[in-house]
Design a protein around this motif. Sequence first.
Motif, PDB file in Angstrom:
ATOM      1  N   VAL A   7      51.553 -75.940   3.657  1.00  0.00           N
ATOM      2  CA  VAL A   7      50.919 -76.069   4.856  1.00  0.00           C
ATOM      3  C   VAL A   7      49.550 -75.742   4.684  1.00  0.00           C
ATOM      4  CG1 VAL A   7      50.529 -75.173   7.332  1.00  0.00           C
ATOM      5  CG2 VAL A   7      53.011 -75.169   6.248  1.00  0.00           C
ATOM      6  N   GLN A   8      48.703 -76.982   5.100  1.00  0.00           N
ATOM      7  CA  GLN A   8      47.267 -77.020   5.102  1.00  0.00           C
ATOM      8  C   GLN A   8      46.443 -76.542   6.338  1.00  0.00           C
ATOM      9  OE1 GLN A   8      45.279 -77.304   2.183  1.00  0.00           O
ATOM     10  NE2 GLN A   8      47.203 -78.051   0.999  1.00  0.00           N
ATOM     11  N   PRO A   9      45.420 -75.635   6.364  1.00  0.00           N
ATOM     12  CA  PRO A   9      44.711 -75.102   7.475  1.00  0.00           C
ATOM     13  C   PRO A   9      44.130 -76.553   7.968  1.00  0.00           C
ATOM     14  CG  PRO A   9      43.557 -74.393   5.324  1.00  0.00           C
ATOM     15  CD  PRO A   9      44.767 -75.137   5.019  1.00  0.00           C
ATOM     16  N   ASP A  10      43.641 -76.432   9.435  1.00  0.00           N
ATOM     17  CA  ASP A  10      43.038 -77.589   9.961  1.00  0.00           C
ATOM     18  C   ASP A  10      41.399 -77.451   9.289  1.00  0.00           C
ATOM     19  OD1 ASP A  10      44.588 -78.778  12.232  1.00  0.00           O
ATOM     20  OD2 ASP A  10      45.083 -76.658  12.324  1.00  0.00           O
TER      21      ASP A  10
ATOM     22  N   PHE B 235      40.589 -69.354   7.027  1.00  0.00           N
ATOM     23  CA  PHE B 235      41.477 -70.443   7.071  1.00  0.00           C
ATOM     24  C   PHE B 235      41.827 -70.456   8.228  1.00  0.00           C
ATOM     25  CE2 PHE B 235      41.785 -68.645   2.787  1.00  0.00           C
ATOM     26  CZ  PHE B 235      41.494 -69.838   2.023  1.00  0.00           C
ATOM     27  N   SER B 236      41.211 -71.912   9.306  1.00  0.00           N
ATOM     28  CA  SER B 236      41.594 -72.002  10.487  1.00  0.00           C
ATOM     29  C   SER B 236      42.978 -72.966  10.992  1.00  0.00           C
ATOM     30  CB  SER B 236      40.565 -72.464  11.169  1.00  0.00           C
ATOM     31  OG  SER B 236      39.147 -71.684  10.809  1.00  0.00           O
ATOM     32  N   PHE B 237      43.975 -72.482  11.807  1.00  0.00           N
ATOM     33  CA  PHE B 237      44.836 -73.068  12.058  1.00  0.00           C
ATOM     34  C   PHE B 237      44.918 -73.359  13.543  1.00  0.00           C
ATOM     35  CE2 PHE B 237      45.709 -70.837   8.134  1.00  0.00           C
ATOM     36  CZ  PHE B 237      46.673 -71.904   7.520  1.00  0.00           C
ATOM     37  N   PHE B 238      45.167 -74.660  14.114  1.00  0.00           N
ATOM     38  CA  PHE B 238      45.178 -74.873  15.559  1.00  0.00           C
ATOM     39  C   PHE B 238      46.444 -75.231  16.207  1.00  0.00           C
ATOM     40  CE2 PHE B 238      43.986 -77.766  19.130  1.00  0.00           C
ATOM     41  CZ  PHE B 238      43.328 -77.037  19.975  1.00  0.00           C
TER      42      PHE B 238
ATOM     43  N   ILE C 261      43.397 -66.843   9.274  1.00  0.00           N
ATOM     44  CA  ILE C 261      43.706 -66.097   8.265  1.00  0.00           C
ATOM     45  C   ILE C 261      42.731 -65.843   7.432  1.00  0.00           C
ATOM     46  CG2 ILE C 261      45.135 -66.006   5.959  1.00  0.00           C
ATOM     47  CD1 ILE C 261      47.333 -67.713   7.435  1.00  0.00           C
ATOM     48  N   ILE C 262      42.284 -64.641   7.330  1.00  0.00           N
ATOM     49  CA  ILE C 262      40.825 -64.289   6.586  1.00  0.00           C
ATOM     50  C   ILE C 262      41.385 -63.418   5.244  1.00  0.00           C
ATOM     51  CG2 ILE C 262      38.363 -63.161   6.763  1.00  0.00           C
ATOM     52  CD1 ILE C 262      39.669 -63.143   9.912  1.00  0.00           C
ATOM     53  N   SER C 263      40.950 -63.827   4.102  1.00  0.00           N
ATOM     54  CA  SER C 263      41.291 -63.258   2.896  1.00  0.00           C
ATOM     55  C   SER C 263      39.981 -62.851   1.955  1.00  0.00           C
ATOM     56  CB  SER C 263      42.275 -64.132   2.286  1.00  0.00           C
ATOM     57  OG  SER C 263      41.748 -65.329   1.688  1.00  0.00           O
ATOM     58  N   ASP C 264      40.311 -61.942   1.133  1.00  0.00           N
ATOM     59  CA  ASP C 264      39.527 -61.562   0.119  1.00  0.00           C
ATOM     60  C   ASP C 264      40.048 -62.541  -1.152  1.00  0.00           C
ATOM     61  OD1 ASP C 264      38.166 -60.539  -2.380  1.00  0.00           O
ATOM     62  OD2 ASP C 264      38.520 -58.566  -1.567  1.00  0.00           O
ATOM     63  N   PRO C 265      39.174 -63.451  -1.680  1.00  0.00           N
ATOM     64  CA  PRO C 265      39.803 -64.190  -2.638  1.00  0.00           C
ATOM     65  C   PRO C 265      40.001 -63.478  -4.181  1.00  0.00           C
ATOM     66  CG  PRO C 265      37.901 -65.316  -1.628  1.00  0.00           C
ATOM     67  CD  PRO C 265      37.788 -63.798  -1.521  1.00  0.00           C
ATOM     68  N   GLN C 266      39.436 -62.107  -4.126  1.00  0.00           N
ATOM     69  CA  GLN C 266      39.453 -61.473  -5.492  1.00  0.00           C
ATOM     70  C   GLN C 266      40.897 -60.551  -5.287  1.00  0.00           C
ATOM     71  OE1 GLN C 266      37.225 -61.955  -8.291  1.00  0.00           O
ATOM     72  NE2 GLN C 266      36.460 -63.497  -6.934  1.00  0.00           N
TER      73      GLN C 266
ATOM     74  N   SER D 152      54.074 -69.697   5.500  1.00  0.00           N
ATOM     75  CA  SER D 152      54.220 -70.474   4.258  1.00  0.00           C
ATOM     76  C   SER D 152      52.821 -70.554   3.562  1.00  0.00           C
ATOM     77  CB  SER D 152      54.683 -71.955   4.820  1.00  0.00           C
ATOM     78  OG  SER D 152      55.845 -72.110   5.106  1.00  0.00           O
ATOM     79  N   PHE D 153      51.821 -70.546   4.188  1.00  0.00           N
ATOM     80  CA  PHE D 153      50.541 -70.595   3.660  1.00  0.00           C
ATOM     81  C   PHE D 153      50.201 -69.323   2.940  1.00  0.00           C
ATOM     82  CE2 PHE D 153      45.781 -69.974   3.526  1.00  0.00           C
ATOM     83  CZ  PHE D 153      45.416 -70.970   3.137  1.00  0.00           C
ATOM     84  N   ILE D 154      50.577 -68.322   3.524  1.00  0.00           N
ATOM     85  CA  ILE D 154      50.342 -66.746   2.926  1.00  0.00           C
ATOM     86  C   ILE D 154      51.175 -66.844   1.788  1.00  0.00           C
ATOM     87  CG2 ILE D 154      51.031 -64.470   3.313  1.00  0.00           C
ATOM     88  CD1 ILE D 154      50.295 -65.054   6.318  1.00  0.00           C
ATOM     89  N   GLU D 155      52.263 -67.023   1.723  1.00  0.00           N
ATOM     90  CA  GLU D 155      53.371 -67.351   0.451  1.00  0.00           C
ATOM     91  C   GLU D 155      52.942 -68.183  -0.725  1.00  0.00           C
ATOM     92  OE1 GLU D 155      57.805 -68.251  -0.811  1.00  0.00           O
ATOM     93  OE2 GLU D 155      57.247 -68.575   1.325  1.00  0.00           O
ATOM     94  N   ASP D 156      52.294 -69.242  -0.191  1.00  0.00           N
ATOM     95  CA  ASP D 156      52.027 -70.377  -1.127  1.00  0.00           C
ATOM     96  C   ASP D 156      50.455 -69.586  -1.912  1.00  0.00           C
ATOM     97  OD1 ASP D 156      53.855 -71.726  -0.898  1.00  0.00           O
ATOM     98  OD2 ASP D 156      52.941 -73.224   0.120  1.00  0.00           O
TER      99      ASP D 156
END
Length: 312
Positions: free
Chosen positions: A10-13, A27-30, A40-45, A75-79
């Motif tokens: 699943v790709q964010p918008d 990552f913004s989902f409409f 969804i807001i994340s720390d890449p590290q 799904s996005f969180i898992e991937d």
Amino acid sequence: MESTAASPRVQPDVSHEGIDSKTPAIFSFFEKATGTWQYIISDPQTHQAVIVDPVLDYDPASGTISTKSADDLLSFIEDKKLNVTHILETHAHADHLTSSRYLKSCLHGTPSIGIGARITQVQKTFAPVYGYDDPSIFENSFDIYWKDDEEFKLGGYNCRVVHLPGHTPDHVGYVFGSAVFTGDSIFNPDVGSARADFPGGNAKDLYSSMQRLLSLPEDSLLFVGHDYPPNDTRTPLTSVAVREHQAVWKGKDEVSFVEWRQSRDATLGAPRLLHSSLQVNILGGRLPPQDQNGRRWLKTPVRGAPECLTKE
């Protein structure tokens, strides 16, 4: 060398990564049915993440609840192999049901559901409307009741909780570096501001909250709670610099803004999912209790009926 990592199913918008050193990836989902932006807001590290204002799908005509929108987030969180630490609500929404409880049950590590501490005011206001007569029904509805200007960590990033009343008294925003998640306070220039005519809402307070947001540095990014775009030109954000100069705001002092907002609100109908949303959202995403026959109901209070229809 190219990365061999698989793309998320699943790709964010919209994605925003590398905004600056103090701002995490966003990552913004409409969600189209209610015009809601979920984040969804994340720390890449560290791969720690939070979710802001997730939607539970609901069809009022059939009474059917489904989890497609929430499952897309999962799904996005898992991937992306994210570890969700918090699910953040900006307020008790009146236009969509929250999927926070469902997401918490599905995610490893049992993330905490957080909302502004003044949610208790909203619960007290609507408890008699929906027959929530036992105060214990609200126990453990949320895990965290944020205080004004309280701070917490998302991996190596800092988040500050800001009180933004006006749309509702419990409304808060979340500030991550240059990004502010404004919920239903300020919107994109073509939409204007949130309405302020719900119980506990106040146009004067809304003006003050908008002023607070617009006093931030001009390059601050305002990630909004909704968008209702023409021709599918939706966007999750505006900036302080752009918002300061858009037509609905420009030139309005407090008195004229309040007059404009109240006049505008008087022309608006109730949100389509008003009662179903509030009944679930003031319980932190739980459905109302079962009746003695094991049935669950979302109630719509009846108003304006002539006396002849109310006689036994």
